[in-house]
Scaffold this motif. Structure first.
Motif, PDB file in Angstrom:
ATOM      1  N   ILE A  52       0.860  -1.184   0.000  1.00  0.00           N
ATOM      2  CA  ILE A  52       0.000   0.000   0.000  1.00  0.00           C
ATOM      3  C   ILE A  52       0.895   1.232   0.000  1.00  0.00           C
ATOM      4  O   ILE A  52       1.823   1.324   0.805  1.00  0.00           O
ATOM      5  CB  ILE A  52      -0.920  -0.015   1.238  1.00  0.00           C
ATOM      6  N   ASN A  53       0.620   2.182  -0.877  1.00  0.00           N
ATOM      7  CA  ASN A  53       1.512   3.351  -0.962  1.00  0.00           C
ATOM      8  C   ASN A  53       0.825   4.661  -0.601  1.00  0.00           C
ATOM      9  O   ASN A  53       1.392   5.739  -0.805  1.00  0.00           O
ATOM     10  CB  ASN A  53       2.148   3.459  -2.349  1.00  0.00           C
ATOM     11  N   TYR A  54      -0.403   4.579  -0.058  1.00  0.00           N
ATOM     12  CA  TYR A  54      -1.128   5.797   0.290  1.00  0.00           C
ATOM     13  C   TYR A  54      -1.625   5.748   1.731  1.00  0.00           C
ATOM     14  O   TYR A  54      -2.313   4.797   2.132  1.00  0.00           O
ATOM     15  CB  TYR A  54      -2.306   6.009  -0.661  1.00  0.00           C
ATOM     16  N   VAL A  55      -1.265   6.783   2.495  1.00  0.00           N
ATOM     17  CA  VAL A  55      -1.662   6.900   3.907  1.00  0.00           C
ATOM     18  C   VAL A  55      -2.301   8.268   4.110  1.00  0.00           C
ATOM     19  O   VAL A  55      -1.762   9.290   3.677  1.00  0.00           O
ATOM     20  CB  VAL A  55      -0.450   6.751   4.856  1.00  0.00           C
ATOM     21  N   ASP A  56      -3.447   8.289   4.798  1.00  0.00           N
ATOM     22  CA  ASP A  56      -4.142   9.535   5.091  1.00  0.00           C
ATOM     23  C   ASP A  56      -4.232   9.752   6.596  1.00  0.00           C
ATOM     24  O   ASP A  56      -4.573   8.836   7.345  1.00  0.00           O
ATOM     25  CB  ASP A  56      -5.557   9.508   4.513  1.00  0.00           C
ATOM     26  N   THR A  57      -3.933  10.964   7.019  1.00  0.00           N
ATOM     27  CA  THR A  57      -4.016  11.319   8.432  1.00  0.00           C
ATOM     28  C   THR A  57      -4.644  12.710   8.549  1.00  0.00           C
ATOM     29  O   THR A  57      -5.111  13.273   7.555  1.00  0.00           O
ATOM     30  CB  THR A  57      -2.626  11.255   9.098  1.00  0.00           C
ATOM     31  N   ALA A  58      -4.677  13.276   9.754  1.00  0.00           N
ATOM     32  CA  ALA A  58      -5.269  14.599   9.969  1.00  0.00           C
ATOM     33  C   ALA A  58      -4.940  15.086  11.365  1.00  0.00           C
ATOM     34  O   ALA A  58      -4.779  14.278  12.295  1.00  0.00           O
ATOM     35  CB  ALA A  58      -6.791  14.547   9.798  1.00  0.00           C
ATOM     36  N   PRO A  59      -4.854  16.415  11.555  1.00  0.00           N
ATOM     37  CA  PRO A  59      -4.649  16.947  12.898  1.00  0.00           C
ATOM     38  C   PRO A  59      -5.739  16.512  13.889  1.00  0.00           C
ATOM     39  O   PRO A  59      -5.457  16.294  15.070  1.00  0.00           O
ATOM     40  CB  PRO A  59      -4.694  18.465  12.679  1.00  0.00           C
ATOM     41  N   GLN A  60      -6.972  16.394  13.407  1.00  0.00           N
ATOM     42  CA  GLN A  60      -8.069  16.033  14.305  1.00  0.00           C
ATOM     43  C   GLN A  60      -7.889  14.658  14.938  1.00  0.00           C
ATOM     44  O   GLN A  60      -8.302  14.434  16.071  1.00  0.00           O
ATOM     45  CB  GLN A  60      -9.408  16.057  13.556  1.00  0.00           C
ATOM     46  N   TYR A  61      -7.308  13.724  14.223  1.00  0.00           N
ATOM     47  CA  TYR A  61      -7.265  12.342  14.669  1.00  0.00           C
ATOM     48  C   TYR A  61      -6.386  12.198  15.907  1.00  0.00           C
ATOM     49  O   TYR A  61      -5.153  12.258  15.830  1.00  0.00           O
ATOM     50  CB  TYR A  61      -6.758  11.423  13.555  1.00  0.00           C
ATOM     51  N   GLY A  62      -7.031  12.000  17.048  1.00  0.00           N
ATOM     52  CA  GLY A  62      -6.301  11.910  18.305  1.00  0.00           C
ATOM     53  C   GLY A  62      -5.694  13.240  18.707  1.00  0.00           C
ATOM     54  O   GLY A  62      -4.788  13.288  19.538  1.00  0.00           O
ATOM     55  N   LEU A  63      -6.201  14.343  18.105  1.00  0.00           N
ATOM     56  CA  LEU A  63      -5.708  15.692  18.395  1.00  0.00           C
ATOM     57  C   LEU A  63      -4.186  15.751  18.261  1.00  0.00           C
ATOM     58  O   LEU A  63      -3.470  16.179  19.160  1.00  0.00           O
ATOM     59  CB  LEU A  63      -6.185  16.138  19.778  1.00  0.00           C
ATOM     60  N   GLY A  64      -3.729  15.309  17.115  1.00  0.00           N
ATOM     61  CA  GLY A  64      -2.303  15.318  16.791  1.00  0.00           C
ATOM     62  C   GLY A  64      -1.634  13.964  16.903  1.00  0.00           C
ATOM     63  O   GLY A  64      -0.545  13.758  16.363  1.00  0.00           O
ATOM     64  N   ARG A  65      -2.275  13.041  17.578  1.00  0.00           N
ATOM     65  CA  ARG A  65      -1.657  11.726  17.839  1.00  0.00           C
ATOM     66  C   ARG A  65      -1.401  10.946  16.544  1.00  0.00           C
ATOM     67  O   ARG A  65      -0.340  10.346  16.360  1.00  0.00           O
ATOM     68  CB  ARG A  65      -2.546  10.924  18.784  1.00  0.00           C
ATOM     69  N   SER A  95      -5.181  22.334  29.529  1.00  0.00           N
ATOM     70  CA  SER A  95      -5.052  21.449  30.683  1.00  0.00           C
ATOM     71  C   SER A  95      -6.031  20.294  30.547  1.00  0.00           C
ATOM     72  O   SER A  95      -6.961  20.337  29.725  1.00  0.00           O
ATOM     73  CB  SER A  95      -5.353  22.213  31.970  1.00  0.00           C
ATOM     74  N   ASP A  96      -5.847  19.256  31.346  1.00  0.00           N
ATOM     75  CA  ASP A  96      -6.758  18.109  31.311  1.00  0.00           C
ATOM     76  C   ASP A  96      -8.194  18.537  31.578  1.00  0.00           C
ATOM     77  O   ASP A  96      -9.137  18.034  30.957  1.00  0.00           O
ATOM     78  CB  ASP A  96      -6.328  17.061  32.343  1.00  0.00           C
ATOM     79  N   ALA A  97      -8.370  19.465  32.523  1.00  0.00           N
ATOM     80  CA  ALA A  97      -9.712  19.903  32.895  1.00  0.00           C
ATOM     81  C   ALA A  97     -10.395  20.660  31.767  1.00  0.00           C
ATOM     82  O   ALA A  97     -11.628  20.639  31.643  1.00  0.00           O
ATOM     83  CB  ALA A  97      -9.646  20.780  34.138  1.00  0.00           C
ATOM     84  N   GLU A  98      -9.627  21.329  30.927  1.00  0.00           N
ATOM     85  CA  GLU A  98     -10.186  22.141  29.848  1.00  0.00           C
ATOM     86  C   GLU A  98     -10.393  21.360  28.558  1.00  0.00           C
ATOM     87  O   GLU A  98     -11.098  21.817  27.662  1.00  0.00           O
ATOM     88  CB  GLU A  98      -9.243  23.319  29.541  1.00  0.00           C
ATOM     89  N   GLN A  99      -9.799  20.199  28.449  1.00  0.00           N
ATOM     90  CA  GLN A  99      -9.793  19.500  27.163  1.00  0.00           C
ATOM     91  C   GLN A  99     -11.136  18.884  26.818  1.00  0.00           C
ATOM     92  O   GLN A  99     -11.801  18.275  27.649  1.00  0.00           O
ATOM     93  CB  GLN A  99      -8.727  18.402  27.143  1.00  0.00           C
ATOM     94  N   LEU A 108      -3.662  13.560  22.404  1.00  0.00           N
ATOM     95  CA  LEU A 108      -2.648  14.496  22.863  1.00  0.00           C
ATOM     96  C   LEU A 108      -3.341  15.697  23.530  1.00  0.00           C
ATOM     97  O   LEU A 108      -4.529  15.941  23.299  1.00  0.00           O
ATOM     98  CB  LEU A 108      -1.776  14.938  21.694  1.00  0.00           C
ATOM     99  N   PRO A 109      -2.633  16.476  24.358  1.00  0.00           N
ATOM    100  CA  PRO A 109      -3.276  17.490  25.220  1.00  0.00           C
ATOM    101  C   PRO A 109      -3.597  18.804  24.512  1.00  0.00           C
ATOM    102  O   PRO A 109      -3.062  19.868  24.838  1.00  0.00           O
ATOM    103  CB  PRO A 109      -2.231  17.697  26.319  1.00  0.00           C
ATOM    104  N   PHE A 110      -4.505  18.721  23.538  1.00  0.00           N
ATOM    105  CA  PHE A 110      -4.893  19.900  22.772  1.00  0.00           C
ATOM    106  C   PHE A 110      -6.410  19.962  22.611  1.00  0.00           C
ATOM    107  O   PHE A 110      -7.098  18.937  22.701  1.00  0.00           O
ATOM    108  CB  PHE A 110      -4.254  19.875  21.379  1.00  0.00           C
ATOM    109  N   ASN A 111      -6.911  21.145  22.357  1.00  0.00           N
ATOM    110  CA  ASN A 111      -8.256  21.341  21.829  1.00  0.00           C
ATOM    111  C   ASN A 111      -8.144  21.841  20.404  1.00  0.00           C
ATOM    112  O   ASN A 111      -7.096  22.356  19.989  1.00  0.00           O
ATOM    113  CB  ASN A 111      -9.047  22.347  22.676  1.00  0.00           C
ATOM    114  N   GLN A 112      -9.216  21.699  19.632  1.00  0.00           N
ATOM    115  CA  GLN A 112      -9.186  22.105  18.241  1.00  0.00           C
ATOM    116  C   GLN A 112      -9.987  23.390  18.037  1.00  0.00           C
ATOM    117  O   GLN A 112     -11.022  23.598  18.648  1.00  0.00           O
ATOM    118  CB  GLN A 112      -9.717  20.992  17.343  1.00  0.00           C
ATOM    119  N   VAL A 113      -9.456  24.248  17.173  1.00  0.00           N
ATOM    120  CA  VAL A 113     -10.104  25.501  16.813  1.00  0.00           C
ATOM    121  C   VAL A 113     -10.269  25.505  15.300  1.00  0.00           C
ATOM    122  O   VAL A 113      -9.297  25.303  14.564  1.00  0.00           O
ATOM    123  CB  VAL A 113      -9.255  26.716  17.257  1.00  0.00           C
ATOM    124  N   TYR A 114     -11.493  25.731  14.826  1.00  0.00           N
ATOM    125  CA  TYR A 114     -11.726  25.749  13.379  1.00  0.00           C
ATOM    126  C   TYR A 114     -11.201  27.035  12.770  1.00  0.00           C
ATOM    127  O   TYR A 114     -11.462  28.125  13.270  1.00  0.00           O
ATOM    128  CB  TYR A 114     -13.215  25.600  13.079  1.00  0.00           C
TER     129      TYR A 114
END
Length: 336
Positions: A52-65, A95-99, A108-114
């Motif tokens: 297989i020679n094609y891989v797709d990923t995204a920032p959203q997936y696991g919030l960077g993971r 922070s964990d409380a804000e995520q 990963l310890p991030f939130n996403q902003v559109y």
């Protein structure tokens, strides 16, 4: 391990050629259930080993993971591998409380902003390069723009961002040689028709709307892709699992009418001694606009199961029978 000789198809009118089976890296980031990092990396490595020679990923997936894990493998050997990621979400540390983890387990310890603006897309591209630890990405998809994600009113200002600056950023990246192809990655085909009004695109990653179970995008979207020379990559070929024995459709519990149709599809497949998942996996490639089918296995063993379905020979009479029983939309391509 000997690599398979997968068929390759061209992406739009670009120089990119990708295997008709790809690897979607969303599940590897741990959606709904945890996927150990070593298992995720082993799945990516196994996909490359089998050809297989094609891989797709995204920032959203696991919030960077996902991008981190995919990059770990590709840094060991990128030759011949086509990589796509996405733009439209920026990740900010919290922070964990804000995520807001959403459906991600151990992100990963991030939130996403559109942000679909010119600056937002340029920053998203640069951030992805850093997370991947690579010096290039081949394809960029505008991720999850549309009313399904944002609602009718919520989508209007975001679409304006893409219209007034975001599309320009993508064109600059492609025309300047930083990337080789641009498109959108969404779950709704209607927004892709609106995208055609902005200009030309190379490929669209459409999840769930052109499958053995549902061909709602057949016309005018798929037919327009053929006319405009744009390719379609089919994500979610199993419709959230309902076509591999699960009970989910569009990420929620399947309604009765969907279950009934799945049973009818399965009955025809059984008559031809073809596993339903094999038919679901191979069906989209009968359409001339489709260049790739993109399942998302969580382990090397799951990928091997997909390869077994990929190897099943499906008689032309199966597709003709589905057509005769009105289980496919009128006009659906079913081959010679």
């Amino acid at each position: 391990m000997t690599a398979r000789a997968f068929e390759k198809r061209r992406v739009g009118q670009t120089s990119l050629e990708i295997t008709t089976l790809g690897l979607g890296a969303a599940s590897l980031a741990g959606i709904f259930s945890r996927v150990p990092a070593d298992q995720a990396r082993a799945t990516v490595a196994h996909a490359l080993e089998v050809g297989i020679n094609y891989v797709d990923t995204a920032p959203q997936y696991g919030l960077g993971r996902s991008e981190h894990l995919v990059g770990d493998v590709l840094r060991e050997g990128r030759d011949g591998v086509v990589l796509s990621s996405k733009v439209g979400r920026l990740l900010t540390p919290v922070s964990d409380a804000e995520q807001d983890k959403g459906a991600w387990v151990d992100p990963l310890p991030f939130n996403q902003v559109y942000d679909y603006s010119y600056d937002g897309i340029m920053r998203s591209y640069e951030d992805s390069i850093q997370r991947l630890g690579l010096n290039s990405i081949d394809m960029l998809f505008v991720h999850d723009i549309g009313v399904t994600t944002h609602g009718v009113e919520g989508n209007k200002p975001l679409w304006k961002q893409l219209e007034t600056g975001g599309y320009k950023a993508l064109r600059e990246l492609r025309d300047g040689g930083a990337i080789k192809a641009i498109g959108l990655g969404v779950n709704e085909w209607e927004v892709l028709m609106a995208a055609f009004e902005l200009g030309d695109w190379d490929a669209f990653l459409l999840a769930g709307r052109y499958t053995l179970l549902e061909q709602t995008s057949l016309d005018p979207f798929m037919s327009t892709c053929v006319k405009r020379g744009a390719s379609v990559i089919i994500g979610g070929p199993f419709n959230s699992g309902i076509l591999v024995g699960g009970d989910k459709f569009n990420y929620a519990k399947a309604p009765d009418e969907i279950i009934t149709k799945v049973r009818a599809l399965e009955a025809v497949c059984k008559d031809f001694n073809v596993p339903l998942p094999a038919a679901a996996l191979q069906f989209p490639l009968l359409h001339p606009a489709v260049c790739n089918v993109l399942p998302g296995p969580k382990s090397p063993a799951e990928l091997d199961g997909i390869l077994e379905w990929w190897d099943v020979e499906i008689p032309a009479e199966l597709w003709k029978t589905l057509e005769a029983k009105d289980l496919l939309a009128p006009g659906t391509p079913i081959g010679a």
